[in-house]
Design a protein around this motif. Sequence first.
Motif, mmCIF file in Angstrom:
data_model
loop_
_atom_site.group_PDB
_atom_site.id
_atom_site.type_symbol
_atom_site.label_atom_id
_atom_site.label_comp_id
_atom_site.label_asym_id
_atom_site.label_seq_id
_atom_site.Cartn_x
_atom_site.Cartn_y
_atom_site.Cartn_z
ATOM 1 N N ASP A 99 7.305 -3.048 -9.182
ATOM 2 C CA ASP A 99 8.183 -2.379 -8.221
ATOM 3 C C ASP A 99 8.387 -3.300 -7.053
ATOM 4 O O ASP A 99 7.485 -4.009 -6.647
ATOM 5 N N ASP A 100 9.536 -3.259 -6.502
ATOM 6 C CA ASP A 100 9.789 -4.039 -5.283
ATOM 7 C C ASP A 100 9.758 -3.145 -4.087
ATOM 8 O O ASP A 100 10.723 -2.802 -3.523
ATOM 9 N N ASP D 31 -1.828 -8.626 -5.628
ATOM 10 C CA ASP D 31 -2.631 -7.917 -4.638
ATOM 11 C C ASP D 31 -4.037 -8.524 -4.617
ATOM 12 O O ASP D 31 -4.290 -9.528 -5.280
ATOM 13 N N VAL D 37 2.478 -7.923 -8.108
ATOM 14 C CA VAL D 37 3.262 -6.949 -7.337
ATOM 15 C C VAL D 37 4.556 -7.635 -6.919
ATOM 16 O O VAL D 37 4.551 -8.810 -6.634
ATOM 17 N N LYS D 38 5.629 -6.915 -6.862
ATOM 18 C CA LYS D 38 6.923 -7.446 -6.417
ATOM 19 C C LYS D 38 7.459 -8.569 -7.318
ATOM 20 O O LYS D 38 6.814 -8.989 -8.282
ATOM 21 N N ILE D 92 -10.829 -0.274 0.374
ATOM 22 C CA ILE D 92 -9.526 0.066 -0.190
ATOM 23 C C ILE D 92 -9.684 1.193 -1.174
ATOM 24 O O ILE D 92 -10.677 1.304 -1.875
ATOM 25 N N ASP D 93 -8.690 2.066 -1.167
ATOM 26 C CA ASP D 93 -8.736 3.248 -2.012
ATOM 27 C C ASP D 93 -8.265 2.871 -3.408
ATOM 28 O O ASP D 93 -7.086 2.676 -3.663
ATOM 29 N N SER D 96 -5.401 4.753 -5.164
ATOM 30 C CA SER D 96 -4.079 4.852 -4.558
ATOM 31 C C SER D 96 -3.047 4.100 -5.375
ATOM 32 O O SER D 96 -3.343 3.113 -6.028
ATOM 33 N N TRP D 98 -0.122 1.956 -4.758
ATOM 34 C CA TRP D 98 0.536 1.224 -3.678
ATOM 35 C C TRP D 98 1.893 0.705 -4.094
ATOM 36 O O TRP D 98 1.992 -0.361 -4.685
ATOM 37 N N ASP D 99 2.899 1.477 -3.795
ATOM 38 C CA ASP D 99 4.250 0.987 -4.044
ATOM 39 C C ASP D 99 4.662 0.136 -2.869
ATOM 40 O O ASP D 99 4.303 0.404 -1.741
ATOM 41 N N ASP D 100 5.409 -0.875 -3.168
ATOM 42 C CA ASP D 100 5.966 -1.693 -2.073
ATOM 43 C C ASP D 100 7.405 -1.349 -1.844
ATOM 44 O O ASP D 100 8.276 -2.038 -2.173
ATOM 45 N N THR E 39 1.252 -3.602 -0.135
ATOM 46 C CA THR E 39 0.289 -4.582 -0.635
ATOM 47 C C THR E 39 -0.466 -5.262 0.510
ATOM 48 O O THR E 39 0.079 -5.479 1.587
ATOM 49 N N GLN E 40 -1.732 -5.615 0.259
ATOM 50 C CA GLN E 40 -2.553 -6.339 1.232
ATOM 51 C C GLN E 40 -1.944 -7.721 1.515
ATOM 52 O O GLN E 40 -1.243 -8.275 0.677
ATOM 53 N N ASP E 100 8.198 3.413 0.659
ATOM 54 C CA ASP E 100 8.562 2.178 1.385
ATOM 55 C C ASP E 100 9.447 1.303 0.548
ATOM 56 O O ASP E 100 9.078 0.312 0.076
#
Lengths: 100, 100, 100, 100, 100
Positions: A99-100, D31, D37-38, D92-93, D96, D98-100, E39-40, E100
């Motif tokens: 996902d972005d 991450d 991610v992304k 950190i959870d 969770s 985490w979407d960006d 993201t971190q 987000d």
Amino acid sequence: MQIGRVIGNVWATRKEEGLQGLKLLIVQPVDVKGNPVKTQFVAADRIGAGIGDDVLVTSGGSSRYIMRDNPIAIDAVIIGIIDSTEVERGEIDESSNWDD
Amino acid sequence: MQIGRVIGNVWATRKEEGLQGLKLLIVQPVDVKGNPVKTQFVAADRIGAGIGDDVLVTSGGSSRYIMRDNPIAIDAVIIGIIDSTEVERGEIDESSNWDD
Amino acid sequence: MQIGRVIGNVWATRKEEGLQGLKLLIVQPVDVKGNPVKTQFVAADRIGAGIGDDVLVTSGGSSRYIMRDNPIAIDAVIIGIIDSTEVERGEIDESSNWDD
Amino acid sequence: MQIGRVIGNVWATRKEEGLQGLKLLIVQPVDVKGNPVKTQFVAADRIGAGIGDDVLVTSGGSSRYIMRDNPIAIDAVIIGIIDSTEVERGEIDESSNWDD
Amino acid sequence: MQIGRVIGNVWATRKEEGLQGLKLLIVQPVDVKGNPVKTQFVAADRIGAGIGDDVLVTSGGSSRYIMRDNPIAIDAVIIGIIDSTEVERGEIDESSNWDD
């Protein structure tokens, strides 16, 4: 720099000063496999990119530095036309949902 | 530059120095097909854009360069009013779901 | 500039140089209808914004220009307190799902 | 700075001035657990990073400062090759999304 | 500035010039309730932040201004350690789904 594909042209007669004569192209961001991601945007081009070319695009404040002595109000510029890419097999998780 | 449609006006009497007299417009980002994407934002306009116009918007640090000798604290400016766009058929995947 | 609503205060005694005395407010980004979008952030304020105010926020490198002769390490500043907005009926697609 | 993994190379013969000889690498953002991610992007490298390295990448206007006296139109540069990271357990959870 | 929690350390021996001796911390972005979002990333720290601290982070071009006379290629810096926050009850919609 993000990877994108040139997909079209845009014309705008009424423009801010300093942008006259600047070629503007519509770019579709793509991932390393060439799949479209995110929304299309418009980038300045001074190196002769054309429809269908895969390009490197610099975004943000750095893009105005193509006009060294005369910075202009642009936020995206094509800085390279991609000849080829080489991605290491296994370095990206094919099944991931990015996902972005 | 992102593509957007001017959808409204915003008035703010109390402002940071340097912003007096600057016309502010509400812009809805759109994709190449004119569909709304992402959240609306406010851009400065000095070229006479109006409600319903499709425009090119420069974001970030470059946008303050419309005031060359007197950079101001803005992060979005309309730099062109779009006359027309031309997108190559087949260059974008119609069935894709482009999330931003 | 993005539209936001001031929702709170933040206090930080230990700070980078140059930030002493700068008022910091928590801002919730909102769309043109006032609905919350995206994650809250902290913006500097020099124009007297308060809880509940709808404000215009400049992000990124331009925000440090509120201190012309002494740029500081901030990336968001409230540049205006919104008196009113006017959005053209029909210019935004009410049924659209605007992901950011 | 974002954390990324170098996954490939990109070649572009036709380039903006000032970019000749600059090594360009394809980076996959990850991450803290190393999950992608992304979308991938391209970063300049002057410190000898290679395929498989985990790196720190500076994005945006600051990246052009690797060429102090001669800023160039790039928006991402590898500024460090990560030796190791240490993340506090429980900070950190894990569950969770985490979407960006 | 975004709100984040310091969750770890990162070490990188091989670095771009100017970054030697700069302390680097891993930061998890959080919302006003302390829930992780996005993201971190890695931020520079000069004010003595430690694991578990909630901090204010400046991103982008402004972050290099912590080194006034010697801007460096960083894009995130911790500018404050949060003592406390106060959010007005009812100013945020608890039931909203903030993507987000």
